[in-house]
Motif scaffolding. Structure first.
Motif, PDB file in Angstrom:
ATOM      1  N   ASN A 122      68.418   6.442  49.132  1.00 46.68           N
ATOM      2  CA  ASN A 122      67.311   6.674  50.058  1.00 46.68           C
ATOM      3  C   ASN A 122      67.120   8.145  50.399  1.00 46.68           C
ATOM      4  O   ASN A 122      66.253   8.485  51.203  1.00 46.68           O
ATOM      5  CB  ASN A 122      67.518   5.854  51.337  1.00 46.68           C
ATOM      6  N   ASN A 123      67.904   8.994  49.770  1.00 39.76           N
ATOM      7  CA  ASN A 123      67.691  10.434  49.930  1.00 39.76           C
ATOM      8  C   ASN A 123      68.494  11.167  48.867  1.00 39.76           C
ATOM      9  O   ASN A 123      69.342  10.579  48.184  1.00 39.76           O
ATOM     10  CB  ASN A 123      68.069  10.919  51.340  1.00 39.76           C
ATOM     11  N   GLU A 124      68.225  12.456  48.738  1.00 39.76           N
ATOM     12  CA  GLU A 124      68.910  13.266  47.731  1.00 39.76           C
ATOM     13  C   GLU A 124      70.399  13.422  48.038  1.00 39.76           C
ATOM     14  O   GLU A 124      71.222  13.533  47.120  1.00 39.76           O
ATOM     15  CB  GLU A 124      68.256  14.649  47.635  1.00 39.76           C
ATOM     16  N   LYS A 255      81.553  20.933  56.063  1.00 37.12           N
ATOM     17  CA  LYS A 255      80.419  21.635  56.679  1.00 37.12           C
ATOM     18  C   LYS A 255      80.909  22.763  57.573  1.00 37.12           C
ATOM     19  O   LYS A 255      80.324  23.865  57.594  1.00 37.12           O
ATOM     20  CB  LYS A 255      79.563  20.642  57.481  1.00 37.12           C
ATOM     21  N   GLU A 256      81.991  22.519  58.285  1.00 38.33           N
ATOM     22  CA  GLU A 256      82.570  23.568  59.138  1.00 38.33           C
ATOM     23  C   GLU A 256      83.169  24.682  58.284  1.00 38.33           C
ATOM     24  O   GLU A 256      83.006  25.871  58.590  1.00 38.33           O
ATOM     25  CB  GLU A 256      83.634  22.967  60.052  1.00 38.33           C
ATOM     26  N   LYS A 257      83.854  24.293  57.210  1.00 39.16           N
ATOM     27  CA  LYS A 257      84.496  25.272  56.342  1.00 39.16           C
ATOM     28  C   LYS A 257      83.491  26.208  55.694  1.00 39.16           C
ATOM     29  O   LYS A 257      83.731  27.417  55.547  1.00 39.16           O
ATOM     30  CB  LYS A 257      85.301  24.537  55.262  1.00 39.16           C
ATOM     31  N   LEU A 258      82.334  25.655  55.308  1.00 42.41           N
ATOM     32  CA  LEU A 258      81.294  26.452  54.649  1.00 42.41           C
ATOM     33  C   LEU A 258      80.252  26.977  55.633  1.00 42.41           C
ATOM     34  O   LEU A 258      79.289  27.627  55.221  1.00 42.41           O
ATOM     35  CB  LEU A 258      80.609  25.609  53.571  1.00 42.41           C
ATOM     36  N   ASN A 259      80.468  26.663  56.931  1.00 43.69           N
ATOM     37  CA  ASN A 259      79.509  27.074  57.974  1.00 43.69           C
ATOM     38  C   ASN A 259      78.088  26.618  57.616  1.00 43.69           C
ATOM     39  O   ASN A 259      77.119  27.356  57.751  1.00 43.69           O
ATOM     40  CB  ASN A 259      79.543  28.599  58.167  1.00 43.69           C
ATOM     41  N   LEU A 260      77.994  25.345  57.173  1.00 44.11           N
ATOM     42  CA  LEU A 260      76.709  24.770  56.775  1.00 44.11           C
ATOM     43  C   LEU A 260      76.069  24.134  58.011  1.00 44.11           C
ATOM     44  O   LEU A 260      76.394  23.011  58.396  1.00 44.11           O
ATOM     45  CB  LEU A 260      76.921  23.730  55.670  1.00 44.11           C
ATOM     46  N   LYS A 261      75.160  24.853  58.635  1.00 43.98           N
ATOM     47  CA  LYS A 261      74.565  24.414  59.897  1.00 43.98           C
ATOM     48  C   LYS A 261      73.472  23.370  59.697  1.00 43.98           C
ATOM     49  O   LYS A 261      73.320  22.448  60.495  1.00 43.98           O
ATOM     50  CB  LYS A 261      73.988  25.627  60.648  1.00 43.98           C
ATOM     51  N   THR A 262      72.678  23.531  58.650  1.00 43.32           N
ATOM     52  CA  THR A 262      71.551  22.614  58.426  1.00 43.32           C
ATOM     53  C   THR A 262      71.635  22.033  57.014  1.00 43.32           C
ATOM     54  O   THR A 262      70.871  22.429  56.124  1.00 43.32           O
ATOM     55  CB  THR A 262      70.207  23.321  58.637  1.00 43.32           C
ATOM     56  N   PRO A 263      72.569  21.111  56.795  1.00 47.52           N
ATOM     57  CA  PRO A 263      72.703  20.523  55.458  1.00 47.52           C
ATOM     58  C   PRO A 263      71.461  19.735  55.074  1.00 47.52           C
ATOM     59  O   PRO A 263      70.791  19.140  55.918  1.00 47.52           O
ATOM     60  CB  PRO A 263      73.920  19.616  55.593  1.00 47.52           C
ATOM     61  N   GLU A 264      71.166  19.725  53.792  1.00 47.60           N
ATOM     62  CA  GLU A 264      69.966  19.065  53.285  1.00 47.60           C
ATOM     63  C   GLU A 264      70.211  17.566  53.118  1.00 47.60           C
ATOM     64  O   GLU A 264      71.271  17.131  52.705  1.00 47.60           O
ATOM     65  CB  GLU A 264      69.570  19.674  51.935  1.00 47.60           C
ATOM     66  N   VAL A 265      69.183  16.786  53.466  1.00 48.95           N
ATOM     67  CA  VAL A 265      69.208  15.344  53.254  1.00 48.95           C
ATOM     68  C   VAL A 265      68.198  14.959  52.176  1.00 48.95           C
ATOM     69  O   VAL A 265      68.494  14.253  51.230  1.00 48.95           O
ATOM     70  CB  VAL A 265      68.941  14.574  54.561  1.00 48.95           C
ATOM     71  N   GLY A 266      66.978  15.442  52.306  1.00 47.14           N
ATOM     72  CA  GLY A 266      65.971  15.237  51.265  1.00 47.14           C
ATOM     73  C   GLY A 266      65.485  13.803  51.140  1.00 47.14           C
ATOM     74  O   GLY A 266      65.393  13.269  50.034  1.00 47.14           O
ATOM     75  N   ARG A 267      65.153  13.170  52.268  1.00 44.12           N
ATOM     76  CA  ARG A 267      64.705  11.775  52.220  1.00 44.12           C
ATOM     77  C   ARG A 267      63.306  11.654  51.626  1.00 44.12           C
ATOM     78  O   ARG A 267      63.084  10.926  50.652  1.00 44.12           O
ATOM     79  CB  ARG A 267      64.744  11.160  53.622  1.00 44.12           C
ATOM     80  N   SER A 269      61.424  13.741  49.922  1.00 42.17           N
ATOM     81  CA  SER A 269      61.286  14.233  48.544  1.00 42.17           C
ATOM     82  C   SER A 269      61.855  13.242  47.543  1.00 42.17           C
ATOM     83  O   SER A 269      61.275  13.024  46.474  1.00 42.17           O
ATOM     84  CB  SER A 269      61.989  15.587  48.397  1.00 42.17           C
ATOM     85  N   TYR A 270      62.978  12.620  47.914  1.00 38.49           N
ATOM     86  CA  TYR A 270      63.590  11.665  46.987  1.00 38.49           C
ATOM     87  C   TYR A 270      62.752  10.400  46.866  1.00 38.49           C
ATOM     88  O   TYR A 270      62.501   9.905  45.756  1.00 38.49           O
ATOM     89  CB  TYR A 270      65.011  11.301  47.427  1.00 38.49           C
ATOM     90  N   LEU A 271      62.315   9.858  47.992  1.00 37.66           N
ATOM     91  CA  LEU A 271      61.537   8.618  47.956  1.00 37.66           C
ATOM     92  C   LEU A 271      60.238   8.796  47.173  1.00 37.66           C
ATOM     93  O   LEU A 271      59.841   7.917  46.396  1.00 37.66           O
ATOM     94  CB  LEU A 271      61.251   8.132  49.375  1.00 37.66           C
TER      95      LEU A 271
END
Length: 486
Positions: A122-124, A255-267, A269-271
């Motif tokens: 349901n998402n990327e 996410k904390e280790k890479l300091n990824l604040k806004t990870p992509e979900v891509g709902r 676009s995938y659908l």
């Protein structure tokens, strides 16, 4: 089993002699753990095995004819492979044309997703998590470790259809490469691939928490459809609930280790990308209805034996009773004439003819052939009908032990004699169901949204699973959802 210490491994590696069966053992460093391990396959052998398996896999399933999806899996796959522990390999990623919900990898950098599993994402981010999991198997050399099991697994290619290995050669789908599809990794290997899936998908910017949620969707899929076996990355795992907790924790840590604040979900676009993907079986490849097999492209039909298991691939149709004491196959036979085709069948399977005669099958010229194959402890007897229809010659073969041949003869012959041209427009023009993406017009429950798009009540739970939701979940106006339509 206790873990072998590094010192013990080093000692084993130093003293190990050449193995039998033409396999040379060697010591190598695991690309993921950095530890020394005994490995019976070199990287060059892994690559060679993948190259050998790839055409078998493509022939077995066929590639899904959707350039956008093929391009998507290649682009994301190459991006993720570049951050993996074995970025030196030349990776290949393909979508195969199978309704089974699965993804799998073979040694040397070959990864395959079925169109069946793509329909359930349901998402990327869900896709990326499973993609990372499969790359993880390659990176950690899990498939290479399982090579000995693969040689046994190839006899189980019929997925439980054929119990007697004597019949395996007649199936024509049992190859070393394709056999790797059915390998079951141990729990430690699967946990390691879960961890790598989280790491790799997070490194290319995705929210790996979505990967954990997808495990629950897969579990519901199996319960809803009764599909078996489970996808390889579920088959030997702890419960989905345990994995959900563990993978969610790993996702937070990465996410904390890479300091990824806004990870992509891509709902969205995938659908939008999977809008129109074929859902379930594709009638053009052949389908069963009321115990009759129809092939609208080749325009033939025949009756299936009662209570026999059925499997259809692009190469061949196979049928077997639950006992596994017999096998029937249908495929195209080479040759310009029935006699030439018969000669090819005899040579291909090393059969000795017992008797043959010219017959007619529903107006079609045919040749009926009984032939034997002598094995060490058993005689295999076959009944083959070679049927000329249009530009093709079809080979329908029934196989059993000579001792039980009389028991199965009537079933063999009646099935073969039911072969006939297909002319019913309804059967010829049958269209596949497809996933369609629709926009929710009014806020409410998922059940209300699905009913608003004329989804019948008997399919509501099926569609809830497909959407990765519960029927009672609230959906707001403007939300994209999946429905099933032609």
């Amino acid at each position: 089993m206790h873990k072998t210490t590094f010192a013990m491994k080093k000692h084993i590696c130093t003293g190990l002699l050449a193995a039998t069966f033409f396999v040379i053992s060697s010591c190598s460093t695991n690309p993921v753990t950095g530890e020394k391990e005994v490995m019976f396959m070199s990287e060059a052998q892994e690559i060679a095995l993948g190259k050998q398996a790839d055409p078998d896999i493509v022939a077995q399933f066929g590639l899904y004819e959707n350039q956008a999806l093929q391009r998507f899996i290649q682009e994301k796959g190459q991006k993720m492979a570049a951050v993996s522990h074995r970025s030196n390999l030349q990776y290949t990623f393909k979508v195969v044309d199978s309704p089974v919900v699965n993804a799998f990898a073979v040694p040397g950098g070959y990864v395959y997703f079925t169109r069946g599993i793509l329909a359930y994402f349901n998402n990327e981010a869900e896709f990326a998590g499973v993609l990372g999991h499969e790359i993880g198997h390659i990176a950690a050399r899990h498939s290479a470790r399982q090579q000995s099991k693969a040689m046994l697994a190839q006899l189980g290619l019929m997925v439980g259809m054929v119990v007697s290995p004597e019949f395996a050669q007649f199936a024509d789908v049992a190859s070393q490469g394709v056999g790797l599809l059915f390998l079951k990794y141990g729990r430690d290997a699967e946990r390691e691939s879960d961890r790598l899936g989280v790491e790799y998908s997070t490194k290319i910017g995705y929210d790996a928490t979505e990967m954990a949620e997808f495990f629950l969707t897969l579990q519901r899929t199996q319960a809803e459809t009764g599909q078996a076996p489970l996808p390889t990355f579920l088959s030997t795992h702890p419960s989905p609930e345990d994995r959900l907790e563990r993978v969610s924790q790993l996702a937070t840590e990465w996410k904390e280790k890479l300091n990824l604040k806004t990870p992509e979900v891509g709902r969205a676009s995938y659908l939008k990308m999977i809008d129109g993907i074929i859902y379930g079986n594709d009638p053009k490849q052949g389908y069963v209805e009321n115990s009759v097999f129809y092939h609208p492209v080749l325009k033939f039909q025949y009756a299936l034996p009662t209570a026999w298991t059925f499997q259809n691939t692009p190469q061949q149709v196979s049928m077997s009773p639950k006992s596994g004491n017999a096998l029937m196959t249908l495929n195209l036979a080479p040759g310009e004439s029935l006699e030439a085709a018969a000669k090819h069948v005899l040579q291909q399977y090393k059969l000795q003819p017992v008797e043959s005669k010219q017959v007619t099958v529903n107006g079609l010229p045919a040749l009926a052939l009984v032939a034997d194959q002598q094995q060490e402890q058993i005689t295999i007897r076959t009944l083959t009908y070679l049927i000329q229809y249009g530009d093709n010659i079809y080979s329908m073969m029934g196989i059993s032990s000579a001792q039980e041949f009389a028991t199965f003869f009537d079933t063999f012959s009646s099935t073969m004699q039911s072969f006939r041209p297909l002319s019913d427009p309804d059967k010829l023009n049958r269209q596949p169901e497809r996933v369609r993406i629709r926009t929710v017009k009014q806020s409410g429950t998922l059940a209300q949204a699905l009913r608003a798009h004329q989804v019948p009540d008997k399919r509501l739970e099926e569609l809830a699973v497909l959407n990765g939701m519960q029927l009672s979940d609230q959906v707001t106006a403007g939300t994209l959802i999946k429905i099933i339509d032609l």
